[in-house]
Write a protein that holds these residues in place. Structure first.
Motif, PDB file in Angstrom:
ATOM      1  N   GLU A  90       0.714  -0.859  -0.314  1.00 39.67           N
ATOM      2  CA  GLU A  90       0.273  -0.090  -0.218  1.00 39.67           C
ATOM      3  C   GLU A  90       0.805   0.755   0.124  1.00 39.67           C
ATOM      4  N   PRO A  91       0.187   2.167  -0.921  1.00 40.23           N
ATOM      5  CA  PRO A  91       1.576   3.811  -0.816  1.00 40.23           C
ATOM      6  C   PRO A  91       1.414   4.129   0.673  1.00 40.23           C
ATOM      7  N   PRO A  92       2.316   4.393   1.587  1.00 39.94           N
ATOM      8  CA  PRO A  92       3.023   4.834   2.328  1.00 39.94           C
ATOM      9  C   PRO A  92       1.841   5.797   3.468  1.00 39.94           C
ATOM     10  N   GLY A  93       1.471   6.104   4.301  1.00 42.82           N
ATOM     11  CA  GLY A  93       1.109   7.793   4.906  1.00 42.82           C
ATOM     12  C   GLY A  93       0.480   7.738   5.802  1.00 42.82           C
ATOM     13  N   THR A  94      -0.040   8.605   6.637  1.00 44.26           N
ATOM     14  CA  THR A  94      -0.107   8.462   8.303  1.00 44.26           C
ATOM     15  C   THR A  94      -1.528   9.430   7.737  1.00 44.26           C
ATOM     16  N   VAL A  95      -1.995  10.502   7.062  1.00 42.66           N
ATOM     17  CA  VAL A  95      -2.994  11.524   6.922  1.00 42.66           C
ATOM     18  C   VAL A  95      -3.773  11.314   6.047  1.00 42.66           C
ATOM     19  N   ASP A  96      -4.948  11.670   5.837  1.00 44.67           N
ATOM     20  CA  ASP A  96      -4.942  11.455   4.434  1.00 44.67           C
ATOM     21  C   ASP A  96      -5.241  13.356   4.105  1.00 44.67           C
ATOM     22  N   LEU A  97      -5.487  13.356   3.017  1.00 46.28           N
ATOM     23  CA  LEU A  97      -5.963  14.738   2.271  1.00 46.28           C
ATOM     24  C   LEU A  97      -6.087  14.701   0.750  1.00 46.28           C
ATOM     25  N   GLU A  98      -6.614  15.896   0.856  1.00 44.82           N
ATOM     26  CA  GLU A  98      -6.822  16.422  -1.197  1.00 44.82           C
ATOM     27  C   GLU A  98      -5.583  16.858  -1.411  1.00 44.82           C
ATOM     28  N   VAL A  99      -5.360  16.486  -2.776  1.00 40.31           N
ATOM     29  CA  VAL A  99      -4.349  17.303  -3.433  1.00 40.31           C
ATOM     30  C   VAL A  99      -5.150  18.078  -4.709  1.00 40.31           C
ATOM     31  N   GLY A 100      -5.563  18.340  -5.119  1.00 42.97           N
ATOM     32  CA  GLY A 100      -5.524  19.045  -6.496  1.00 42.97           C
ATOM     33  C   GLY A 100      -6.914  17.408  -6.482  1.00 42.97           C
ATOM     34  N   GLY A 101      -7.591  18.192  -5.967  1.00 43.31           N
ATOM     35  CA  GLY A 101      -9.134  17.225  -5.652  1.00 43.31           C
ATOM     36  C   GLY A 101      -8.809  15.859  -6.188  1.00 43.31           C
ATOM     37  N   LEU A 102      -7.457  15.461  -5.606  1.00 44.17           N
ATOM     38  CA  LEU A 102      -7.595  13.735  -5.206  1.00 44.17           C
ATOM     39  C   LEU A 102      -7.328  13.467  -4.231  1.00 44.17           C
ATOM     40  N   HIS A 103      -8.192  12.576  -3.641  1.00 51.18           N
ATOM     41  CA  HIS A 103      -8.112  11.735  -2.813  1.00 51.18           C
ATOM     42  C   HIS A 103      -6.382  11.570  -2.130  1.00 51.18           C
ATOM     43  N   ALA A 104      -5.480  11.618  -1.332  1.00 53.22           N
ATOM     44  CA  ALA A 104      -4.452  10.832  -1.223  1.00 53.22           C
ATOM     45  C   ALA A 104      -4.097  10.901   0.183  1.00 53.22           C
ATOM     46  N   ARG A 105      -2.896  10.139   0.527  1.00 59.11           N
ATOM     47  CA  ARG A 105      -2.711  10.221   1.945  1.00 59.11           C
ATOM     48  C   ARG A 105      -0.789  10.103   1.640  1.00 59.11           C
ATOM     49  N   LEU A 106      -0.432  11.409   3.165  1.00 61.52           N
ATOM     50  CA  LEU A 106       0.464  11.964   3.734  1.00 61.52           C
ATOM     51  C   LEU A 106       1.714  12.185   4.899  1.00 61.52           C
ATOM     52  N   LEU A 107       2.700  11.497   3.501  1.00 58.70           N
ATOM     53  CA  LEU A 107       3.877  11.083   5.052  1.00 58.70           C
ATOM     54  C   LEU A 107       3.985  12.423   5.315  1.00 58.70           C
ATOM     55  N   GLN A 108       5.145  13.014   6.495  1.00 54.71           N
ATOM     56  CA  GLN A 108       6.038  13.547   6.193  1.00 54.71           C
ATOM     57  C   GLN A 108       6.887  13.447   7.216  1.00 54.71           C
ATOM     58  N   THR A 109       7.594  13.619   6.227  1.00 56.53           N
ATOM     59  CA  THR A 109       9.445  12.812   6.665  1.00 56.53           C
ATOM     60  C   THR A 109      10.653  13.462   6.810  1.00 56.53           C
ATOM     61  N   GLN A 110      11.456  13.593   7.497  1.00 60.96           N
ATOM     62  CA  GLN A 110      12.807  14.509   7.230  1.00 60.96           C
ATOM     63  C   GLN A 110      12.129  15.933   6.876  1.00 60.96           C
TER      64      GLN A 110
END
Lengths: 245, 185
Positions: A199-219
């Motif tokens: 699965e694509p990694p990610g910790t938080v769901d968000l909207e990017v350009g109208g797309l449902h995405a999962r967000l990972l923030q690292t370094q």
């Protein structure tokens, strides 16, 4: 005499003695010392001839600033929204715990994230690294269809425009890499690759350009992952909307 | 620098203040990293890539660095490991040869190369340096150009002090010999 000189040299190299007293009475060592001094001076001059290029300096220091800076700088009016997102993420985490990735998947996730981070950092300030320099999404899509037989769709992300693209080797498989420039002239890297088992990694769901995405923030980097038409998209960099820039 | 010189001690005293952040550290040592990368890779584009990969690795590891006074040798060690990992990946790892100090050039040869170094033509020292075995070139560079002590260089390279001393000695000799060959050619 020679043996004594070698011992003095070794001790001086290791910093055990200054060697100066021996040098004063040994012409051979004095000559050698002068030769070493000249060679060192010539080498330092050689090093000074090539300072780090300004573009390299700018890119490296920008990356370091991202690491030194706090991860998120949300304006106060967005805190409520952020808290809501975090609460939703916690809910999703608790609900889907049984679907959590295996340790092997997590290891592959880590490798994937490290790779994306490395290639983003490597290419983002080097316009000459683009294999195609073109701002037309349709042209880029045609180019990838021809080069990689990959039907990617360059998304229209607010505040960014495509500036070029190249192919890259993603953990042994070809992937598309599109460079997007923000209004602040920072470069975001958009990787597009065929879906992997994990699965694509990610910790938080968000909207990017109208797309449902999962967000990972690292370094100090944002990574947004989404899937579309059977391909995985990974947007890497400092996504302007998240930093209110 | 066959013997520890006063100039070296002065350089150490004049060292800049210890950087407090990663950005400060990289800003302070970037020229040194780039010059070292050029020495290792032999070309500008590859050197830029190596510096970037080093900086990226430093970004990931700097919070674990406890001795903030050792930034420079830490960064150089990361660069070396990154470079060698890349070399290994390409299966082109240079030979590793460790030797003991033995006889140096004769005095007349030394005198000849001293003159040669003092009036070196543009590019010839570059070429001479490039002809030296990587292990020797690296020791020579870290000590003579970057101003690391033999102990610091040993830590950066990951070998005993005596090995650095031997490599330094051999490196000087190989550069001189290469310059001498260049003059005779």
């Amino acid at each position: 005499m020679r043996r004594s000189c070698d011992e003095h040299r070794r001790a001086a190299l290791l910093g055990e003695t200054s060697g100066e007293s021996h040098q004063q009475v040994c012409h051979s060592c004095q000559t050698a010392s002068n030769a070493d001094r000249d060679l060192a001076a010539a080498l330092r001059s050689l090093a000074a001839e090539h300072p780090a290029p300004a573009t390299l300096r700018a890119a490296v220091l920008q990356r370091a600033r991202e690491i030194d800076a706090p991860a998120l700088r949300l304006p106060s009016w967005r805190w409520l929204l952020a808290l809501t997102v975090v609460a939703a993420a916690v809910f999703v985490l608790l609900t889907w715990r049984s679907l959590a990735p295996t340790s092997r998947d997590r290891r592959e996730d880590t490798e994937l994230v490290a790779f994306l981070s490395k290639d983003h950092f490597k290419y983002r300030h080097r316009a000459d690294r683009a294999e195609i320099s073109n701002g037309d999404p349709a042209e880029l899509e045609r180019w990838f269809a021809e080069k990689l037989e990959l039907a990617i769709s360059v998304p229209k992300l607010a505040g960014t425009r495509p500036v070029g693209a190249r192919r890259c080797n993603l953990l042994g498989r070809w992937a598309a890499l599109v460079f997007l420039q923000t209004e602040a002239r920072e470069v975001l890297s958009l990787f597009v690759y065929p879906p992997r088992e994990l699965e694509p990694p990610g910790t938080v769901d968000l909207e990017v350009g109208g797309l449902h995405a999962r967000l990972l923030q690292t370094q100090g980097l944002d990574m947004a992952f989404w899937q579309r038409s059977g391909l995985t998209y990974a947007l890497v960099g400092r996504i302007p909307q998240l930093h209110h820039e | 620098m066959l013997f520890r010189r006063k100039e070296h001690a002065k350089r150490e005293q004049a060292a800049p203040a210890v950087p407090e952040t990663l950005e400060e550290a990289l800003a302070t040592y970037l020229d040194a990293l780039y010059a070292t990368a050029r020495m290792l890779t032999g070309e500008a584009a590859a050197a830029e890539d190596l510096v970037q990969e080093t900086a990226e690795a430093a970004c990931h590891g700097w919070k674990q660095l406890r001795d903030r006074g050792a930034y420079k040798s830490w960064l150089l060690r990361i660069m070396r490991n990154t470079f060698l990992n890349e070399q290994r990946a390409r299966q082109r790892r240079p030979r590793l040869i460790d030797v003991d100090i033995d006889a140096d050039l004769t005095d007349s040869e030394l005198a000849a190369t001293t003159t040669r170094v003092a009036t070196v033509l543009p590019g010839s020292l570059d070429r001479a340096l490039a002809s030296v075995l990587l292990e020797y070139r690296e020791a020579l560079w870290l000590v003579e150009v970057e101003g690391l002590s033999v102990t610091e260089a040993a830590k950066a390279i990951g070998v005993p002090k005596g090995t650095v001393a031997s490599r330094l000695f051999r490196g000087r000799r190989q550069v001189r010999e290469a310059l001498l060959r260049g003059r005779q050619a």
